[in-house]
Design a protein around this motif. Structure first.
Motif, PDB file in Angstrom:
ATOM      1  N   CYS A   1       8.194 -21.835  57.912  1.00 33.20           N
ATOM      2  CA  CYS A   1       6.908 -21.726  58.764  1.00 33.20           C
ATOM      3  C   CYS A   1       5.597 -21.265  58.175  1.00 33.20           C
ATOM      4  CB  CYS A   1       6.788 -21.175  60.025  1.00 33.20           C
ATOM      5  SG  CYS A   1       7.864 -22.592  61.145  1.00 33.20           S
ATOM      6  N   HIS A   2       5.881 -19.858  57.859  1.00 35.67           N
ATOM      7  CA  HIS A   2       4.592 -19.451  57.348  1.00 35.67           C
ATOM      8  C   HIS A   2       4.174 -19.748  55.985  1.00 35.67           C
ATOM      9  CE1 HIS A   2       4.549 -15.773  60.296  1.00 35.67           C
ATOM     10  NE2 HIS A   2       5.420 -15.808  60.286  1.00 35.67           N
ATOM     11  N   GLY A   3       4.662 -20.148  54.788  1.00 37.52           N
ATOM     12  CA  GLY A   3       4.381 -20.563  53.651  1.00 37.52           C
ATOM     13  C   GLY A   3       3.670 -21.915  53.775  1.00 37.52           C
TER      14      GLY A   3
ATOM     15  N   ASP B   1       2.105 -23.128  56.677  1.00 37.37           N
ATOM     16  CA  ASP B   1       1.140 -22.819  57.478  1.00 37.37           C
ATOM     17  C   ASP B   1       0.316 -21.980  56.366  1.00 37.37           C
ATOM     18  OD1 ASP B   1       2.187 -24.421  59.764  1.00 37.37           O
ATOM     19  OD2 ASP B   1       3.188 -22.544  60.693  1.00 37.37           O
ATOM     20  N   GLY B   2       0.754 -21.359  55.525  1.00 32.92           N
ATOM     21  CA  GLY B   2      -0.967 -20.494  55.293  1.00 32.92           C
ATOM     22  C   GLY B   2      -0.829 -21.389  53.797  1.00 32.92           C
ATOM     23  N   ARG B   3      -0.591 -22.673  53.800  1.00 33.96           N
ATOM     24  CA  ARG B   3      -0.570 -22.763  52.007  1.00 33.96           C
ATOM     25  C   ARG B   3      -0.061 -22.184  50.718  1.00 33.96           C
ATOM     26  NH1 ARG B   3      -4.886 -27.317  53.323  1.00 33.96           N
ATOM     27  NH2 ARG B   3      -4.700 -27.618  55.659  1.00 33.96           N
ATOM     28  N   ASP B   4       0.943 -21.097  51.197  1.00 30.35           N
ATOM     29  CA  ASP B   4       0.830 -20.483  49.828  1.00 30.35           C
ATOM     30  C   ASP B   4       2.628 -21.602  49.224  1.00 30.35           C
ATOM     31  OD1 ASP B   4       2.708 -18.500  48.617  1.00 30.35           O
ATOM     32  OD2 ASP B   4       2.297 -16.851  50.346  1.00 30.35           O
ATOM     33  N   ALA B   5       1.848 -21.767  48.257  1.00 30.57           N
ATOM     34  CA  ALA B   5       3.276 -22.221  47.330  1.00 30.57           C
ATOM     35  C   ALA B   5       4.385 -21.436  46.632  1.00 30.57           C
ATOM     36  CB  ALA B   5       2.416 -23.350  45.989  1.00 30.57           C
TER      37      ALA B   5
ATOM     38  N   ASP C   1       5.385 -31.135  45.516  1.00 28.76           N
ATOM     39  CA  ASP C   1       4.171 -32.316  45.984  1.00 28.76           C
ATOM     40  C   ASP C   1       4.322 -32.607  46.642  1.00 28.76           C
ATOM     41  OD1 ASP C   1       3.988 -32.108  43.029  1.00 28.76           O
ATOM     42  OD2 ASP C   1       5.204 -33.458  42.319  1.00 28.76           O
ATOM     43  N   ALA C   2       5.130 -32.646  47.694  1.00 31.42           N
ATOM     44  CA  ALA C   2       4.588 -33.308  49.297  1.00 31.42           C
ATOM     45  C   ALA C   2       4.574 -32.617  50.199  1.00 31.42           C
ATOM     46  CB  ALA C   2       6.286 -33.650  49.894  1.00 31.42           C
ATOM     47  N   VAL C   3       4.646 -30.816  49.558  1.00 31.70           N
ATOM     48  CA  VAL C   3       3.864 -30.237  50.731  1.00 31.70           C
ATOM     49  C   VAL C   3       2.590 -30.233  50.099  1.00 31.70           C
ATOM     50  CG1 VAL C   3       4.390 -27.951  49.554  1.00 31.70           C
ATOM     51  CG2 VAL C   3       3.919 -28.257  52.584  1.00 31.70           C
ATOM     52  N   ALA C   4       2.149 -30.332  49.118  1.00 28.00           N
ATOM     53  CA  ALA C   4       0.849 -30.091  48.771  1.00 28.00           C
ATOM     54  C   ALA C   4       0.108 -31.505  49.297  1.00 28.00           C
ATOM     55  CB  ALA C   4       0.705 -30.586  47.427  1.00 28.00           C
ATOM     56  N   ARG C   5       0.680 -32.642  49.880  1.00 25.63           N
ATOM     57  CA  ARG C   5       0.281 -33.550  49.596  1.00 25.63           C
ATOM     58  C   ARG C   5      -0.529 -33.021  51.605  1.00 25.63           C
ATOM     59  NH1 ARG C   5       3.341 -36.437  46.638  1.00 25.63           N
ATOM     60  NH2 ARG C   5       4.829 -37.002  48.239  1.00 25.63           N
TER      61      ARG C   5
END
Length: 157
Positions: free
Chosen positions: A34-36, A38-42, A70-74
């Protein structure tokens, strides 16, 4: 009392301690996911997954770290922000290196136009441990409901 067993034998103290430590490590994984996200921390997001992990979000299935990242970056480019919260977690340790878990999830997503969506659902997870490290081997995310939250037109009193 429901006694944990390995096969037909009761667990010894060392095995019971490992089960407790494993459960704590897995619950930490769920929170770090969740933290990764929500924090956009790849790097943080990558750290919770096994190398050959599968992420099934209902409409799409992503296999391996490259597809998952790639999916989370989108997602990050499509939404202004996200906030996930998990609860009602149940973790079952099946062996020294395999476990499963179920978690309720609540997510607030802010769309680029400012609308806020509240989504509820569940995560059904499979975990694996390699070299002493637990990781998500498979996560199936299912949505129970999505609704639009009202926006505040004026400051709170």
């Amino acid at each position: 009392m429901n006694e944990e067993r390995l096969g037909t034998e009761p667990l010894n103290a060392e095995q019971r301690l490992d089960r407790l430590e494993s459960r704590a490590a897995i619950l930490d994984l769920v929170a770090r996911y969740c933290h990764g996200a929500d924090g956009r921390d790849a790097d943080a997001f990558r750290s919770v997954w096994a190398a050959d992990a599968v992420w099934d979000v209902g409409t799409h299935r992503f296999a391996g770290l490259d597809e998952i990242l790639d999916a989370v970056a989108r997602q990050w480019s499509a939404f202004a922000s996200m906030h996930h919260s998990t609860s009602n977690s149940v973790v079952q340790i099946h062996s020294d290196d395999e476990a499963t878990g179920r978690h309720d999830v609540l997510s607030v997503t802010v769309m680029p136009d400012g609308r806020r969506l509240l989504t509820t659902g569940q995560y059904a997870d499979r975990y694996s441990r390699a070299a002493g490290r637990w990781a998500i081997a498979e996560r199936v995310a299912s949505v129970t409901s999505t609704s639009e939250l009202p926006t505040a037109e004026s400051p709170a009193h």
